[in-house]
Design a protein around this motif. Sequence first.
Motif, PDB file in Angstrom:
ATOM      1  N   ARG A 165      39.851  69.390   4.664  1.00  0.00           N
ATOM      2  CA  ARG A 165      39.216  70.403   5.514  1.00  0.00           C
ATOM      3  C   ARG A 165      38.983  71.691   4.743  1.00  0.00           C
ATOM      4  O   ARG A 165      37.981  72.381   4.965  1.00  0.00           O
ATOM      5  CB  ARG A 165      40.094  70.661   6.740  1.00  0.00           C
ATOM      6  CG  ARG A 165      40.120  69.498   7.732  1.00  0.00           C
ATOM      7  CD  ARG A 165      41.105  69.750   8.844  1.00  0.00           C
ATOM      8  NE  ARG A 165      42.483  69.811   8.336  1.00  0.00           N
ATOM      9  CZ  ARG A 165      43.547  69.979   9.105  1.00  0.00           C
ATOM     10  NH1 ARG A 165      43.399  70.108  10.419  1.00  0.00           N
ATOM     11  NH2 ARG A 165      44.756  70.015   8.579  1.00  0.00           N
ATOM     12  N   LYS A 169      35.381  73.368   4.038  1.00  0.00           N
ATOM     13  CA  LYS A 169      35.124  74.764   4.362  1.00  0.00           C
ATOM     14  C   LYS A 169      34.602  75.516   3.142  1.00  0.00           C
ATOM     15  O   LYS A 169      33.688  76.367   3.265  1.00  0.00           O
ATOM     16  CB  LYS A 169      36.414  75.414   4.861  1.00  0.00           C
ATOM     17  CG  LYS A 169      36.236  76.830   5.395  1.00  0.00           C
ATOM     18  CD  LYS A 169      35.346  76.857   6.628  1.00  0.00           C
ATOM     19  CE  LYS A 169      35.247  78.241   7.227  1.00  0.00           C
ATOM     20  NZ  LYS A 169      34.356  78.295   8.406  1.00  0.00           N
ATOM     21  N   GLN A 172      30.985  74.603   2.733  1.00  0.00           N
ATOM     22  CA  GLN A 172      30.192  75.269   3.769  1.00  0.00           C
ATOM     23  C   GLN A 172      29.989  76.751   3.439  1.00  0.00           C
ATOM     24  O   GLN A 172      28.857  77.269   3.518  1.00  0.00           O
ATOM     25  CB  GLN A 172      30.870  75.112   5.122  1.00  0.00           C
ATOM     26  CG  GLN A 172      30.168  75.844   6.258  1.00  0.00           C
ATOM     27  CD  GLN A 172      30.979  75.821   7.552  1.00  0.00           C
ATOM     28  OE1 GLN A 172      31.920  75.035   7.686  1.00  0.00           O
ATOM     29  NE2 GLN A 172      30.616  76.655   8.504  1.00  0.00           N
ATOM     30  N   LEU A 173      31.078  77.425   3.065  1.00  0.00           N
ATOM     31  CA  LEU A 173      30.969  78.851   2.750  1.00  0.00           C
ATOM     32  C   LEU A 173      30.095  79.093   1.525  1.00  0.00           C
ATOM     33  O   LEU A 173      29.294  80.042   1.485  1.00  0.00           O
ATOM     34  CB  LEU A 173      32.367  79.437   2.509  1.00  0.00           C
ATOM     35  CG  LEU A 173      33.247  79.621   3.732  1.00  0.00           C
ATOM     36  CD1 LEU A 173      34.648  80.051   3.314  1.00  0.00           C
ATOM     37  CD2 LEU A 173      32.643  80.647   4.690  1.00  0.00           C
ATOM     38  N   GLN A 214      35.477  85.765   2.500  1.00  0.00           N
ATOM     39  CA  GLN A 214      35.991  84.500   3.021  1.00  0.00           C
ATOM     40  C   GLN A 214      36.108  83.454   1.919  1.00  0.00           C
ATOM     41  O   GLN A 214      37.092  82.705   1.844  1.00  0.00           O
ATOM     42  CB  GLN A 214      35.071  83.973   4.130  1.00  0.00           C
ATOM     43  CG  GLN A 214      35.067  84.807   5.392  1.00  0.00           C
ATOM     44  CD  GLN A 214      34.258  84.154   6.489  1.00  0.00           C
ATOM     45  OE1 GLN A 214      34.410  82.965   6.772  1.00  0.00           O
ATOM     46  NE2 GLN A 214      33.374  84.930   7.123  1.00  0.00           N
ATOM     47  N   ARG A 218      39.455  81.522   0.546  1.00  0.00           N
ATOM     48  CA  ARG A 218      39.544  80.058   0.523  1.00  0.00           C
ATOM     49  C   ARG A 218      39.793  79.537  -0.886  1.00  0.00           C
ATOM     50  O   ARG A 218      40.516  78.555  -1.072  1.00  0.00           O
ATOM     51  CB  ARG A 218      38.266  79.448   1.105  1.00  0.00           C
ATOM     52  CG  ARG A 218      38.053  79.724   2.584  1.00  0.00           C
ATOM     53  CD  ARG A 218      39.216  79.187   3.410  1.00  0.00           C
ATOM     54  NE  ARG A 218      39.046  79.444   4.830  1.00  0.00           N
ATOM     55  CZ  ARG A 218      39.902  79.074   5.756  1.00  0.00           C
ATOM     56  NH1 ARG A 218      40.997  78.440   5.417  1.00  0.00           N
ATOM     57  NH2 ARG A 218      39.690  79.351   7.032  1.00  0.00           N
TER      58      ARG A 218
END
Length: 400
Positions: A165, A169, A172-173, A214, A218
């Motif tokens: 996950r 993410k 995606q970011l 973000q 991450r």
Amino acid sequence: TIASWFCGKEFREASDRTPHREWGLIAYGVASIAYRLFVTLLIYWALYGWLEPIGFGAIAQVMAGVTLSLMVLSPIAGLIRFFGATSNRRRIDWFRLLFRGGIAVGGLALLFNVPLPNRVTAAAMLDDGDAQRVYVTFAGTLLESVSVGQKVEAGQEIARLNEPRLLAKLTQLQGELNQKRLRLEQLERRRISEPNVAQEIPTVREVVRDLEQQLTQRLHDADRLILRSPCSGTVLPAPPHHAAKAPGALPTWSGSALDERNRGCFLHAGTTVCLVGDPQSRTALLMVNQDDINLVRPGQRVRLNWRELSTFIFEGEIVELAALDLETLPRESILRLKLPARATASGHVRPIGTWYQARVRLEETELPLPRGSAGTARIHVDPQTLFLRAVRWIKQTFSL
């Protein structure tokens, strides 16, 4: 008889008993009194151990108190009757009675009030010493790791985890950030020819900045999936793990996370994967019961006997005392230390009573000390009289 020895006269009719037989009877009488006292205390100790867990320990205490009082009052009543008889008083050699009685009382007082060497017994196990813990800070699935016993350098990779996950993410970011950066570049180029698009630039620039923050966070989380050694040393196993399982479900993993069979297991944040340090520990932990902790202090000498090296005696010195958090004591340690324990409703094993830990610095020795060794320690505490030992034993036995 005892009366003749103290008072100087024979208070019974003559008999054919020789002096040797007389002293034999005296020794037998003393031994029988000691035996009767021992058996009585043993019976009430067993009775108290049976009644105390169900809340009726006070009954055993009262019965023991009454019985011991009668055992003490009975010879006192006999002395009162003996001295109360006029015929006996006339035949007493009072100087001899006072002299020998004073010697006897003084001898007993000396016996019960002279401090004698004293020791406290405690369960012991080798401590991790200065070993550094390597633990999970971001939960994930274990992909690969080093082996126990392998030497590592500071900063070297110990284990690598995976969190799908988190990777999704990140992807995606990264995609959103690339799109917003491209949008911002387009707006910057059109601003000259199309002045009205300049109003969108601050908003898009703020979105880009937020996405960058973000993504940085991450990426930091992804880096935490790589566990690194905090120091140079040898990889040591962490305390064995036993995952609690829900009804109808299997436990996730057990033993050491570095075991080959645990590849692919999910490790939660806070899980200790291993230790890194010197495999030869020179520190021991003693589990001291609450009843004995008031006798123990730093600086006292300790003799230890490990079950793995039962023919050798190791020595050390107490350097620290501290309360023991029973919730953090592993089940394996409780069993190895042979502490009295009970099972909780959740299936965990917890020691009974209150315990303290004493840290002992062991003296240098050429003998190897296997990590995880357990055994028995004898702490050389301050000397104590027989009277204080008896009082302490009675208080401990009957929880007074």
